[in-house]
Design a protein around this motif. Structure first.
Motif, mmCIF file in Angstrom:
data_model
loop_
_atom_site.group_PDB
_atom_site.id
_atom_site.type_symbol
_atom_site.label_atom_id
_atom_site.label_comp_id
_atom_site.label_asym_id
_atom_site.label_seq_id
_atom_site.Cartn_x
_atom_site.Cartn_y
_atom_site.Cartn_z
ATOM 1 N N ARG A 257 0.807 -1.305 0.127
ATOM 2 C CA ARG A 257 0.154 0.019 0.139
ATOM 3 C C ARG A 257 0.644 1.193 0.019
ATOM 4 N N ILE A 258 1.870 1.354 -0.928
ATOM 5 C CA ILE A 258 2.578 2.471 -1.208
ATOM 6 C C ILE A 258 2.551 2.675 -2.602
ATOM 7 N N SER A 259 3.421 3.709 -3.093
ATOM 8 C CA SER A 259 3.788 3.998 -4.330
ATOM 9 C C SER A 259 4.575 3.151 -5.121
ATOM 10 N N GLN A 260 4.642 3.071 -6.381
ATOM 11 C CA GLN A 260 5.524 2.308 -7.096
ATOM 12 C C GLN A 260 6.821 2.939 -7.176
ATOM 13 N N ARG A 261 6.748 4.113 -7.067
ATOM 14 C CA ARG A 261 7.954 5.249 -7.240
ATOM 15 C C ARG A 261 8.661 4.921 -5.848
ATOM 16 N N THR A 262 7.864 4.733 -4.698
ATOM 17 C CA THR A 262 8.564 4.647 -3.234
ATOM 18 C C THR A 262 9.511 3.288 -3.381
ATOM 19 N N VAL A 263 8.703 2.105 -3.940
ATOM 20 C CA VAL A 263 9.448 0.867 -3.931
ATOM 21 C C VAL A 263 10.924 1.034 -4.803
ATOM 22 N N GLU A 264 10.650 1.684 -5.864
ATOM 23 C CA GLU A 264 11.921 1.943 -6.610
ATOM 24 C C GLU A 264 12.931 2.475 -5.897
ATOM 25 N N ARG A 265 12.503 3.273 -5.247
ATOM 26 C CA ARG A 265 13.622 4.338 -4.356
ATOM 27 C C ARG A 265 14.226 3.466 -3.295
ATOM 28 N N TYR A 266 13.342 2.442 -2.738
ATOM 29 C CA TYR A 266 13.912 1.518 -1.945
ATOM 30 C C TYR A 266 14.835 0.716 -2.433
ATOM 31 N N VAL A 267 14.486 0.251 -3.744
ATOM 32 C CA VAL A 267 15.253 -0.851 -4.590
ATOM 33 C C VAL A 267 16.770 -0.213 -4.656
ATOM 34 N N ARG A 268 16.692 1.279 -5.222
ATOM 35 C CA ARG A 268 18.082 1.676 -5.630
ATOM 36 C C ARG A 268 18.688 2.165 -4.415
ATOM 37 N N GLY A 269 18.139 2.016 -3.186
ATOM 38 C CA GLY A 269 18.954 2.558 -1.998
ATOM 39 C C GLY A 269 18.891 3.782 -1.597
ATOM 40 N N GLN A 270 17.910 4.660 -2.568
ATOM 41 C CA GLN A 270 17.829 5.979 -2.199
ATOM 42 C C GLN A 270 17.094 6.154 -0.845
ATOM 43 N N ILE A 271 15.997 5.291 -0.334
ATOM 44 C CA ILE A 271 15.612 5.382 0.988
ATOM 45 C C ILE A 271 15.824 4.068 1.647
ATOM 46 N N LYS A 272 16.452 4.544 2.958
ATOM 47 C CA LYS A 272 16.858 3.428 3.691
ATOM 48 C C LYS A 272 16.031 2.860 4.994
ATOM 49 N N LYS A 273 15.483 3.960 5.381
ATOM 50 C CA LYS A 273 14.629 3.765 6.887
ATOM 51 C C LYS A 273 13.010 4.139 6.637
ATOM 52 N N PRO A 274 12.327 3.044 6.702
ATOM 53 C CA PRO A 274 11.082 3.082 6.387
ATOM 54 C C PRO A 274 10.310 3.375 7.531
ATOM 55 N N ARG A 275 9.088 4.048 7.533
ATOM 56 C CA ARG A 275 8.099 4.599 8.813
ATOM 57 C C ARG A 275 7.815 3.258 9.240
ATOM 58 N N PRO A 276 7.640 3.177 10.832
ATOM 59 C CA PRO A 276 7.504 2.121 11.613
ATOM 60 C C PRO A 276 6.244 0.946 11.142
ATOM 61 N N ASP A 277 5.266 1.694 10.605
ATOM 62 C CA ASP A 277 4.163 0.770 10.118
ATOM 63 C C ASP A 277 4.525 0.069 8.834
ATOM 64 N N LEU A 278 5.281 0.751 7.961
ATOM 65 C CA LEU A 278 5.434 0.174 6.814
ATOM 66 C C LEU A 278 6.976 -0.829 6.948
ATOM 67 N N ALA A 279 7.622 -0.512 7.918
ATOM 68 C CA ALA A 279 8.809 -1.557 8.292
ATOM 69 C C ALA A 279 8.057 -2.929 8.784
ATOM 70 N N ALA A 280 7.035 -2.830 9.539
ATOM 71 C CA ALA A 280 6.330 -3.930 10.175
ATOM 72 C C ALA A 280 5.825 -4.626 9.072
ATOM 73 N N ARG A 281 5.238 -4.089 8.205
ATOM 74 C CA ARG A 281 4.535 -4.789 6.920
ATOM 75 C C ARG A 281 5.502 -5.356 6.162
#
Length: 185
Positions: free
Chosen positions: A46-70
């Protein structure tokens, strides 16, 4: 969450041969590989495709607590499915499962017996047929109460009745107020 369901999952997770990915980018890459694309992962989390792409490339490293749990829950649910299946099959066919619990246990028996509920700490090896019933019920989506009833029936037969050697007139075991519950394969 379900005490019994989580306990069974934790027991199976101990059979893993490799640790699951820990960092959010590694978890995202694993899910993308498993689901075949970033769009499916985005919909599942339940997040955007763009956000997933940024995680895959390592641009985002620390998710929100609820997203980290999911994210962690979804990775663990898919991690080493063959190892998980093998561990469940072994417990359900040959080894059985050990239950370690601290809970209020009582039973229904003929008049004159001391059937009052009391807190007990038990560590009991359950035979394979009860491990199979627990895993089958969990897979079929059984409720917490149904899993608890299967465990109570197993404790009645193995602990209270000692496989039919005693307490033959014991009718029902009450298994409530669970303070601690752990399964071991």
């Amino acid at each position: 969450m379900s005490t019994f369901g989580d306990g069974l999952d934790a027991a199976v997770h101990k059979a893993f041969t490799r640790p699951a990915p820990k960092s959010a980018p590694a978890q995202m890459r694993y899910l993308v590989k498993q689901l075949g694309g970033t769009k499916a992962v985005a919909q599942m989390l339940r997040i955007s495709q763009r956000t997933v792409e940024r995680y895959v490339r390592g641009q985002i490293k620390k998710p929100r607590p609820d997203l980290a749990a999911r994210l962690e829950r979804e990775v663990k649910a898919r991690w080493q499915p063959q190892i998980r299946a093998k561990a469940r099959k072994k417990a359900a066919t040959t080894d059985g499962i050990v239950i370690d619990t601290r809970a209020r246990l009582g039973y229904t028996a003929p008049i004159g017996s001391t059937d009052q509920d009391r807190i007990r700490h038990l560590t009991v090896a359950l035979p394979p047929q009860y491990a199979a019933r627990l895993f089958d019920a969990q897979e079929a989506g059984a409720s917490e109460r149904e899993l608890q009833e299967i465990a109570a029936e197993a404790l009645r037969e193995v602990y209270f009745q000692d496989g039919g050697r005693r307490a033959g007139s014991l009718e029902e075991v009450r298994f409530t107020d669970v303070e601690h519950l752990e399964f071991e394969l």
